[in-house]
Design an enzyme around this catalytic site. Structure first.
Site, mmCIF file in Angstrom:
data_model
loop_
_atom_site.group_PDB
_atom_site.id
_atom_site.type_symbol
_atom_site.label_atom_id
_atom_site.label_comp_id
_atom_site.label_asym_id
_atom_site.label_seq_id
_atom_site.Cartn_x
_atom_site.Cartn_y
_atom_site.Cartn_z
ATOM 1 N N ASP A 1 0.889 -1.344 0.234
ATOM 2 C CA ASP A 1 0.164 0.179 -0.112
ATOM 3 C C ASP A 1 0.850 1.235 0.069
ATOM 4 O OD1 ASP A 1 -2.290 1.573 0.250
ATOM 5 O OD2 ASP A 1 -2.655 1.175 2.238
ATOM 6 N N ASP B 1 2.173 5.123 -5.338
ATOM 7 C CA ASP B 1 1.475 6.365 -5.332
ATOM 8 C C ASP B 1 2.429 7.570 -5.365
ATOM 9 O OD1 ASP B 1 0.052 8.426 -4.274
ATOM 10 O OD2 ASP B 1 0.038 7.843 -2.310
HETATM 11 P P1 13P Z 1 -8.192 4.939 6.838
HETATM 12 O O1 13P Z 1 -7.169 4.994 7.679
HETATM 13 O O2 13P Z 1 -8.841 6.444 6.798
HETATM 14 O O3 13P Z 1 -9.310 3.816 6.788
HETATM 15 O O4 13P Z 1 -7.382 4.902 5.332
HETATM 16 C C1 13P Z 1 -6.607 3.575 5.209
HETATM 17 C C2 13P Z 1 -5.985 3.810 3.693
HETATM 18 O O5 13P Z 1 -6.394 4.419 2.864
HETATM 19 C C3 13P Z 1 -4.971 3.108 3.627
HETATM 20 O O6 13P Z 1 -4.176 3.151 2.315
#
Ligand code: 13P
Length: 391
Positions: A82, A104
């Protein structure tokens, strides 16, 4: 082994009107809670490792644990990087066990975002790994109060999304339509009309970041308009913290007393999401329609000529160092026959993360140089076969 191709997993969600949760984990308790929730709901799930959290845990250790948890689970799982910053992060993630990556570069101007994303897509696709890009800017930081990071939302536009998709060839797109990472007071306002237009124009699974704090109705609208992956972390972190605070109130205790129940609180919140996002009950359909994620063992057995055994060992060590860095190589092991009279004295066991790596590895300049200069001249007597691995 129910690690499955994440592109197929998200296509299934996109076509069948539900979203798969991509839950960021920061510890083994989170991992256990997320997988347990998926098992109880019979839901596909994405365990997600955010680069911004790497200071809190050892990425390689937690990814290996995620892989082990996925392998013994009975529901389809994908392991995802992520918010990766660029090419190096993506290579590290793929070689460490992720079968999907996000790049990203959304804070860069569009041409730079496109160039950086394209680089990652070329590398990742040559390893069989799908890529999520982000366009527009979702402010805030996962796990923190949104007002502490009050950056301006930059909304994704349809025209830019079309250009971006065409030039990068990402598999999924994270869009900015009003969500914010982190803890908020109240719900954000979402531009669902914009999302609907993007969905009509792109026709690929869309991703929402900043899932925490949205209402049930907002989730329903997101999914109705093409969102097939929802990123979620802060609410899990808050549920875990609340449990720890409750444990503290129960009097003095050590680590295991303080963290008791944390994985259950993470599980309960994940279960709520899986039912709300309607991924609950989809596990078997996903397992039936998606290709299992199978690694490949590139096996070489060989004898050397023109060098002695000590030189052969040095060559193998150099190979482990060089070849292990090539994108899509999970590990490089070298060995010597246990019995002196074996037909072949030495071996390489090179684990590729996907069948596609057979070609990209063969043509990679570091492999070509090592093979042509150090290995092939002394290892004419060899057998080389690629095996698809099944557990
Ligand atoms: P939140 O922490 O607001 O749920 O978002 C998580 C996120 O977008 C991780 O990439």
């Amino acid at each position: 082994m129910p690690v499955v191709d994440i592109k197929e997993m998200l296509q299934h969600a996109y076509q069948n009107g539900y979203a798969v949760g991509a839950f960021d984990l920061v510890s083994l308790e989170f991992l256990e809670g997320i997988i347990e929730a998926a098992e109880r709901c019979r839901s596909p799930v994405i365990v997600s490792l955010a680069e911004s959290h790497f200071e809190h845990y050892d990425f390689e250790l937690l990814t290996t644990a995620a892989e082990a948890a996925a392998q013994r689970s009975s529901v389809p799982v994908a392991i995802f990087l992520d918010h990766g910053a660029g090419l190096d992060s993506a290579v590290r993630a793929i070689n460490g066990g992720c079968n999907g990556v996000m790049v990203d570069a959304s804070h860069h101007p569009l041409p730079d975002n496109i160039a950086l994303t394209r680089q990652v897509v070329e590398m990742a696709h040559s390893c069989g790994v799908p890529v999520e890009g982000e366009l527009g800017y979702v402010p805030g930081v996962e796990g923190e109060d949104a007002e502490r990071h009050p950056g301006e939302i930059s909304y994704t536009t349809v025209a830019e999304a079309c250009t971006y998709l065409q030039q990068t060839e990402v598999d999924f797109l994270a869009v900015s339509i009003g969500t914010v990472h982190g803890r908020m007071n109240g719900c954000p306002e979402l531009d669902i009309g914009r999302l609907a237009e993007i969905n009509r124009a792109l026709r690929i699974p869309l991703v929402i970041h900043g899932g925490t704090g949205l209402s049930d109705e907002q989730f329903r609208q997101l999914i109705e308009n093409g969102v097939a992956k929802i990123n979620y972390y802060t609410a899990l972190s808050d549920a875990a913290a609340q449990q720890i605070r409750a444990n503290t109130g129960a009097g003095p205790g050590g680590y295991t007393q303080l963290t008791r129940g944390v994985s259950d609180s993470v599980r309960a919140e994940c279960e709520r999401c899986m039912r709300l996002w309607r991924s609950a009950g989809q596990a078997d359909a996903v397992l039936q329609s998606c290709t299992p994620w199978r690694m490949v063992e590139h096996l070489i057995i060989y004898n050397v000529s023109g060098i002695d055994e000590e030189q052969a060992r040095r060559m193998a060590a150099e190979g482990r160092r060089i070849l292990g860095q090539i994108p899509g190589v999970r590990h490089v092991l070298t060995g010597e026959a246990v019995k002196q009279d074996a037909k072949y004295r030495f071996c390489w066991l090179i684990r590729f993360v996907h069948e596609k790596v057979i070609d990209s590895y063969r043509d990679h300049p570091d492999h070509v140089r090592f093979a042509d200069e150090l290995f092939r001249p002394v290892a004419g007597d060899r057998i080389s076969i690629d095996y698809e691995l099944v557990r």
